[in-house]
Design a protein around this motif. Structure first.
Motif, mmCIF file in Angstrom:
data_model
loop_
_atom_site.group_PDB
_atom_site.id
_atom_site.type_symbol
_atom_site.label_atom_id
_atom_site.label_comp_id
_atom_site.label_asym_id
_atom_site.label_seq_id
_atom_site.Cartn_x
_atom_site.Cartn_y
_atom_site.Cartn_z
ATOM 1 N N UNK A 421 22.404 15.697 -10.463
ATOM 2 C CA UNK A 421 21.943 16.523 -11.756
ATOM 3 C C UNK A 421 20.893 17.585 -11.503
ATOM 4 N N UNK A 422 20.011 17.309 -10.486
ATOM 5 C CA UNK A 422 18.879 18.124 -10.397
ATOM 6 C C UNK A 422 19.062 19.584 -10.575
ATOM 7 N N UNK A 423 19.857 19.704 -9.248
ATOM 8 C CA UNK A 423 20.248 21.250 -8.986
ATOM 9 C C UNK A 423 20.900 21.991 -10.173
ATOM 10 N N UNK A 424 22.070 21.455 -10.498
ATOM 11 C CA UNK A 424 22.783 21.907 -11.879
ATOM 12 C C UNK A 424 21.870 22.069 -12.989
ATOM 13 N N UNK A 425 21.051 21.353 -13.382
ATOM 14 C CA UNK A 425 20.122 21.350 -14.486
ATOM 15 C C UNK A 425 19.268 22.544 -14.297
ATOM 16 N N UNK A 426 18.517 22.319 -13.373
ATOM 17 C CA UNK A 426 17.384 23.195 -12.850
ATOM 18 C C UNK A 426 17.944 24.630 -12.883
ATOM 19 N N UNK A 427 18.886 24.868 -11.967
ATOM 20 C CA UNK A 427 19.424 26.221 -11.875
ATOM 21 C C UNK A 427 20.284 26.589 -13.125
ATOM 22 N N UNK A 428 20.651 25.895 -13.933
ATOM 23 C CA UNK A 428 21.368 26.223 -15.116
ATOM 24 C C UNK A 428 20.576 26.718 -16.346
ATOM 25 N N UNK A 429 19.276 26.270 -16.139
ATOM 26 C CA UNK A 429 18.149 26.719 -16.926
ATOM 27 C C UNK A 429 17.533 28.153 -16.513
ATOM 28 N N UNK A 430 17.561 28.407 -15.243
ATOM 29 C CA UNK A 430 16.756 29.706 -14.603
ATOM 30 C C UNK A 430 17.650 30.754 -13.885
ATOM 31 N N UNK A 431 19.040 30.158 -13.467
ATOM 32 C CA UNK A 431 19.809 31.049 -12.524
ATOM 33 C C UNK A 431 21.074 31.455 -13.466
ATOM 34 N N UNK A 432 21.389 32.701 -13.813
ATOM 35 C CA UNK A 432 22.315 33.078 -14.448
ATOM 36 C C UNK A 432 23.635 32.930 -13.737
ATOM 37 N N UNK A 433 23.756 33.159 -12.444
ATOM 38 C CA UNK A 433 24.781 33.145 -11.544
ATOM 39 C C UNK A 433 25.301 31.645 -11.174
#
Length: 524
Positions: A421-433
């Motif tokens: 979950x770490x990558x999906x959650x963090x980048x889900x908050x910060x990375x539109x792509x």
């Protein structure tokens, strides 16, 4: 008054307060939103203490402090510092505001709920909910295991006494969570956090005093050596094995960024000002509690010198889960044993309550609710209460295995959950792509690394004996057999794989992304 009698009286008062808080908050729990997130109106102090008490339990105080204190000496205190800075301070400032605003805007109550609405995928929600339920169980079992070790040492309960303790603790944690949900958990966490601060400060002081202060204790540690530990390293700044120590710091600190039971605290916090205050409070709490635990653990070798004692097996090998109980037995006066019991009980019950609440709310909200018609608030709350009992029963069964290592159970749990979950959650908050394909890649690698490592190196399957020996013979500076390093590796892979896969897969739906990120323009 006999020490055991005093301990029982202290425990009875403690239990009465816990249940009383559950009854009190049950009157204010009117909906499933109240039960899961406390109505999204929890203040800075309650959130910070709830975050910290969920973070630290008997796993840290009994399991990790004993094992890493034995392995790394005083340098184990770096784990506590990492927990305070990387695991508490940074996520509050980096993740807190975005997680609160976006989850509120998307009406996401749980992490799987967030994945569905942020990436427009009900399948992500279903699979992540199953991952949460499955891999929170070993973590819960590890907490029970730690409790049973301490109670067994203090009360001399016999061969099967740990089963009684585990069952009683399960009933107690179930009682107040079933009654009051998140509000009961948060209020109890505040009360338990105060006990933890007082208790840890007392343990550190008495541990030092028993060995004539920090200077003499450090000198004594530096005289100890064995095949894996050169003389002069256990009392040094970075210890005998800084590379593998770094793996511990990563697992136990960075892991909080992707754990559903930790992230959910940000969903429930009242506002931006509460986040800023909570960051400072939670960091102070972590420095005292985690720093104190690992610092104390650094001295276990001074208290466990007899290889025929209870902290060693028949071959003289250390039993890490027994190290801290033996230290406490020698360092603490009998009159204060009750305080230590309540300290570890507070740390553990606060963690257990968050784990069972996270698991039951995830299953109810993300798996059952979408598939059941006319599933109103009353039915949701009732279902969550039933699932709390189911979750605890399964955890208790696992914890009753005496041979289950506290640190191993916790490492695989954190490794799989945060690795997924770490990558999906963090980048889900910060990375539109960030794309749903990247989420799937992280889910597969996070769970896959943990499960494959467990099968190959931890299940004692004879077909893999040759592989295990070959890996052990590599003399690699990084311990490839360690579930801790496997978990840390899974988290790092998650942070790499999400942006990489997002760059080479189809762009997400612009409307879905714009809707999610529009919440961040809100001024509080």
């Amino acid at each position: 008054m006999a020490p055991k009698t005093a301990t029982f009286i202290i425990l009875a008062i403690y239990v009465a307060i816990m249940v009383g808080i559950g009854i009190y908050t049950s009157r204010k729990t009117k909906s499933s939103e109240d039960f899961i997130l406390g109505g999204r109106s929890v203040g800075s102090w309650l959130t910070a203490f709830s975050y910290g008490t969920t973070y630290f339990s008997a796993v840290v105080f009994i399991g990790y402090a004993g094992q890493f204190g034995w392995m790394y000496g005083l340098s184990a205190a770096w784990v506590g510092i990492g927990n305070a800075i990387i695991g508490s301070l940074i996520p509050f400032f980096l993740i807190g505001r975005r997680a609160r605003l976006m989850s509120n805007h998307l009406n996401a109550r749980t992490m799987p709920d967030f994945f569905e609405k942020r990436f427009d995928s009900s399948s992500l929600k279903t699979v992540s909910a199953l991952i949460v339920f499955i891999f929170l169980i070993p973590y819960t079992a590890s907490v029970y295991n730690g409790l049973s070790k301490l109670f067994g040492m203090i009360f001399d309960l016999g061969e099967n006494g740990h089963i009684v303790i585990i069952a009683l603790m399960a009933l107690l944690s179930a009682a107040y969570v079933m009654l009051g949900g998140y509000k009961a958990t948060a209020l109890n966490d505040f009360f338990q956090g105060i006990i933890m601060l007082i208790g840890i400060a007392t343990v550190v002081g008495l541990t030092m005093a028993k060995k004539n202060g920090l200077s003499e204790a450090s000198d004594a540690l530096n005289l100890i050596s064995d095949a894996k530990t050169p003389a002069g390293t256990l009392g040094s700044l970075f210890g005998p094995d800084p590379i593998n120590l770094l793996g511990v710091v990563i697992l136990t600190s960075l892991g909080t960024w992707g754990l559903p039971q930790m992230v959910q605290k940000f969903y429930a916090i009242k506002g931006e000002e509460a986040i800023r205050k909570g960051a400072i409070i939670s960091t102070f709490f972590a420095i005292v509690v985690a720093g104190g635990c690992y610092f104390t653990g650094g001295f276990v070798r001074l208290y466990n010198t007899d290889t025929t004692g209870p902290a060693f097996d028949a071959n003289g090998a250390p039993i890490y889960d027994q190290m801290i109980p033996e230290l406490l037995k020698q360092a603490m006066p009998n009159i204060l044993i009750g305080l230590i019991v309540v300290l570890v009980l507070s740390a553990s019950l606060s963690t257990l309550s968050s784990l069972v609440l996270t698991s039951s709310s995830t299953l109810t909200n993300d798996l059952i609710k979408p598939r059941v018609k006319n599933f109103d608030d009353k039915k949701q709350v009732l279902t969550m209460r039933v699932l709390i009992a189911v979750f605890l029963v399964i955890s208790v069964i696992i914890a009753c295995n005496k041979n289950a290592s506290i640190s191993t159970l916790m490492s695989y749990s954190w490794g799989a959950l945060s690795g997924a979950f770490l990558g999906p959650f963090l980048f889900g908050l910060f990375m539109k792509k960030a794309t749903k394909a990247a989420c799937w890649a992280s889910f597969i690698t996070g769970v896959g690394i943990s499960v494959v490592h467990m099968v190959l190196f931890r299940l004692n399957i004879s077909a893999f004996d040759g592989l295990t020996k070959a890996v052990a013979d590599l003399n690699c500076p990084l311990n490839l057999l360690s579930p801790i390093n496997a978990g840390a590796f899974a988290m790092i892979v998650s942070l790499i794989i999400v942006p990489v896969v997002s760059l080479i897969t189809s762009s997400p739906d612009k409307k879905v992304v714009d809707n999610a990120f529009s919440s961040l323009t809100t001024t509080e």
